[in-house]
Write a protein that holds these residues in place. Structure first.
Motif, short mmCIF file in Angstrom:
data_model
loop_
_atom_site.label_atom_id
_atom_site.label_comp_id
_atom_site.label_asym_id
_atom_site.label_seq_id
_atom_site.Cartn_x
_atom_site.Cartn_y
_atom_site.Cartn_z
N GLN A 179 15.49 9.82 -6.83
CA GLN A 179 14.91 11.09 -6.40
C GLN A 179 13.55 11.30 -7.06
OE1 GLN A 179 17.16 14.61 -7.46
NE2 GLN A 179 16.40 15.74 -5.69
N HIS A 180 13.45 10.95 -8.32
CA HIS A 180 12.20 11.12 -9.05
C HIS A 180 11.09 10.23 -8.49
CE1 HIS A 180 9.76 12.18 -12.55
NE2 HIS A 180 9.50 10.89 -12.73
N SER A 181 11.46 9.05 -7.95
CA SER A 181 10.47 8.09 -7.49
C SER A 181 9.59 8.64 -6.38
CB SER A 181 11.15 6.80 -7.03
OG SER A 181 11.92 7.02 -5.85
N TYR A 182 10.18 9.36 -5.42
CA TYR A 182 9.35 9.90 -4.34
C TYR A 182 8.81 11.29 -4.69
CZ TYR A 182 13.56 12.50 -2.84
OH TYR A 182 14.64 13.32 -2.79
N ALA A 183 9.47 12.00 -5.60
CA ALA A 183 8.95 13.31 -6.01
C ALA A 183 7.64 13.16 -6.76
CB ALA A 183 9.99 14.03 -6.87
N GLU A 184 7.47 12.05 -7.51
CA GLU A 184 6.26 11.83 -8.29
C GLU A 184 5.06 11.45 -7.44
OE1 GLU A 184 5.53 11.78 -11.94
OE2 GLU A 184 7.04 13.30 -11.48
N MET A 185 5.30 11.11 -6.17
CA MET A 185 4.19 10.68 -5.32
C MET A 185 3.20 11.80 -5.08
SD MET A 185 5.99 8.13 -2.59
CE MET A 185 4.40 7.48 -2.06
N ASP A 186 3.66 13.05 -5.08
CA ASP A 186 2.75 14.19 -4.91
C ASP A 186 1.73 14.23 -6.04
OD1 ASP A 186 3.96 14.97 -2.59
OD2 ASP A 186 5.37 16.32 -3.59
N ILE A 199 0.86 -1.19 0.00
CA ILE A 199 0.00 0.00 0.00
C ILE A 199 0.89 1.24 0.00
CG2 ILE A 199 -1.79 1.27 1.25
CD1 ILE A 199 -2.57 -1.42 2.53
N PRO A 200 0.75 2.12 -0.99
CA PRO A 200 1.59 3.33 -1.01
C PRO A 200 1.40 4.19 0.23
CG PRO A 200 0.46 3.03 -3.11
CD PRO A 200 -0.16 2.06 -2.14
#
Length: 522
Positions: A513-520, A436-437
């Motif tokens: 870095q992109h992986s968690y930035a895209e979560m927004d 679950i994200p």
């Protein structure tokens, strides 16, 4: 004295050009002979009679101004008097001292050529061991420091086994197979040479003076061995050790500690003569002519050195392993903070597999207690509610039946309808992970961004260090004085690989870095 004032690489190049004048197809062995002489080492030439082995030694003598030369053809009846000088009768008679007159013999020469070296008698061989390694000749009660700058030995055969020649063989750092002229044009030129071709072709102001030689020795000692070259030494030793473990004992390679040290000196000499202050990976290619014991092993030695260089030439320069470790730890942290793992217990058809790795599901009750199976792929390809003719089988029989898959409703178990009757599949209860994200906090993201900046800076610094090293090595790659043509391409390949590894790591950092930035946005 215009020639003597040239930069050292240009001077050596011109010197070699003059030394090789009308000595056809011997450019590289001449270059290696000069390199070994300036490194204070010796070279062994393997080849049949008449392929210019002695001429190479004579041309080497012409590289040095006012050098004394000694040349001798060994035989089984050769005596130490003929090589090291006769005993001084006057000293023996008047002072009761057993000493030789060495001035015009091997101990008094700067360039030495010993033909048919393996036919030397044991007393000569034993004395040569100290001369070659320590540059000392024991003359009676005194030790003479010999000034031999270049020693070339030759034979048409390798040292015979079982005659105690291993130590002497190990003293010859460079081993080179000399062949006759191959190109027709060079052969024709040889036939038309005049007697003047034997005159000294080296201009006086190009010749190496005693002052040059001593100054260059000091310069060679100051050449540095950087960490990435030490790493190559370690990788070469490991590769040879791995190779020896799977090789017949008679064919294993033995490289002594003394030999490794001599190889390092050869690399330093090469670097100095290319006007560099440190050894570069391109110099390591010279080991191709230093590590074989049998000519038939030459290609395998070459392949091993080239493979090691391409794979590891710049490992210690870049030191990417530490960055990769930091990246992996950071990725684990991100995974732990952006995902919630839930364990659910579910029922699913039990899978069976035979020795051929075919997979099946078991159908319960179709033939009473007898186990009956169907192919897993048949089950998975069946559309719900549609009849298909498919095989059912047990250990002895197989038959085809019209069947359909049930279980479209969530309240129903997966069932199989055969001839209007419903059957269950054998089930098993398993735990299944469900991801679950999870949204990380802004503060945590900020800390991660700082981590990314540090890692990216580390990558950029290493890339810059690599590019600076590549620039320093570029002149030697364009024209290396002592390597056969084409070998420097392997160093270029190693540089491309090192650059790619660093850029790939940089890209992995950016992707992380992109992986968690895209979560927004999600």
């Amino acid at each position: 004295m215009v020639e003597a004032s040239l930069p050292i690489q240009a001077r050596i190049e011109r010197l070699l050009n003059h030394m090789g004048h009308q000595l056809f197809e011997k450019e590289r062995v001449l270059a290696l002979s000069l390199l070994s002489a300036l490194a204070g080492e010796s070279i062994f030439l393997l080849g049949p009679p008449g392929v210019a082995k002695s001429m190479i030694a004579r041309r080497l003598k012409l590289a040095f101004r006012d050098a004394k030369a000694f040349e001798y053809l060994m035989g089984k009846f050769s005596t130490p008097d003929e090589v090291f000088g006769p005993v001084s009768i006057s000293r023996l008679k008047n002072e009761d001292k057993y000493e030789r007159i060495t001035d015009r013999y091997l101990p008094g020469a700067q360039v030495v050529f010993l033909d048919e070296i393996w036919k030397a008698s044991p007393p000569i061989q034993n004395a040569l061991l100290t001369v070659l390694n320590e540059k000392i000749y024991r003359n009676g009660e005194q030790e003479i420091k010999v000034d031999i700058r270049g020693l070339i030995a030759a034979s048409n055969e390798l040292p015979p086994k079982g005659e105690g020649l291993e130590a002497l063989w190990d003293r010859f750092l460079i081993r080179f197979v000399v062949e006759g002229i191959q190109e027709e044009a060079n052969f024709e030129a040889l036939l038309t040479l005049s007697k003047k071709a034997q005159d000294d072709p080296v201009p006086i102001d190009l010749k190496i003076t005693n002052e040059d030689y001593l100054a260059w020795q000091n310069g060679i000692d100051e050449v540095q061995m950087p960490g990435h070259i030490l790493g190559l030494f370690h990788e070469l030793r490991r590769a040879i050790s791995t190779r020896n473990k799977t090789t017949d004992p008679e064919k294993r390679w033995y490289i002594s500690d003394r030999r490794w040290r001599k190889v390092a000196t050869l690399f330093r000499t090469s670097a100095f003569l290319h006007h560099r202050q440190e050894i570069a990976p391109v110099d390591v290619l010279l080991a191709i002519d230093c590590l074989w014991d049998r000519p038939q092993d030459g290609q395998e030695v070459k392949d091993l050195i080239l493979g090691t260089l391409v794979a590891h030439a710049y490992d210690r320069l870049l030191r990417l392993d530490s960055l990769r470790t930091q990246l992996e730890l950071w990725q684990e942290e991100i995974a732990g903070e952006t995902k919630i793992v839930k364990i659910e217990v579910i029922d699913r058809p039990k899978l069976f597999q035979d020795s051929d790795k075919k997979t099946y599901f078991r159908v319960l009750g179709y033939r009473g207690e007898d186990p009956v199976f169907m192919f897993r792929e048949d089950w998975e390809e069946m559309a719900q509610g549609q009849d298909r003719i498919l095989p059912l089988f047990d250990q002895k029989n197989q038959d085809y039946r019209a069947m359909q898959r049930l279980g479209a409703k969530k309240t129903e178990q997966d069932k199989l309808r055969i001839s209007g009757k419903d059957y269950d599949l054998m089930m098993e209860r398993v735990e299944e992970k469900k991801i679950i994200p999870k949204q990380p906090s802004p503060e945590l993201k900020q800390l991660w961004d700082q981590r990314a900046t540090v890692l990216l800076r580390g990558c950029d610094e290493r890339l810059q260090r690599l590019e600076e090293q590549i620039q320093r090595e570029a002149p030697s790659l364009q024209r290396h004085l002592f390597l056969e043509e084409g070998l420097t391409a392997q160093v270029l390949q190693a540089q491309v690989r090192a650059r790619r590894l660093a850029l790939d790591l940089r890209l992995d950092i950016q992707k992380t870095q992109h992986s968690y930035a895209e979560m927004d946005k999600g």
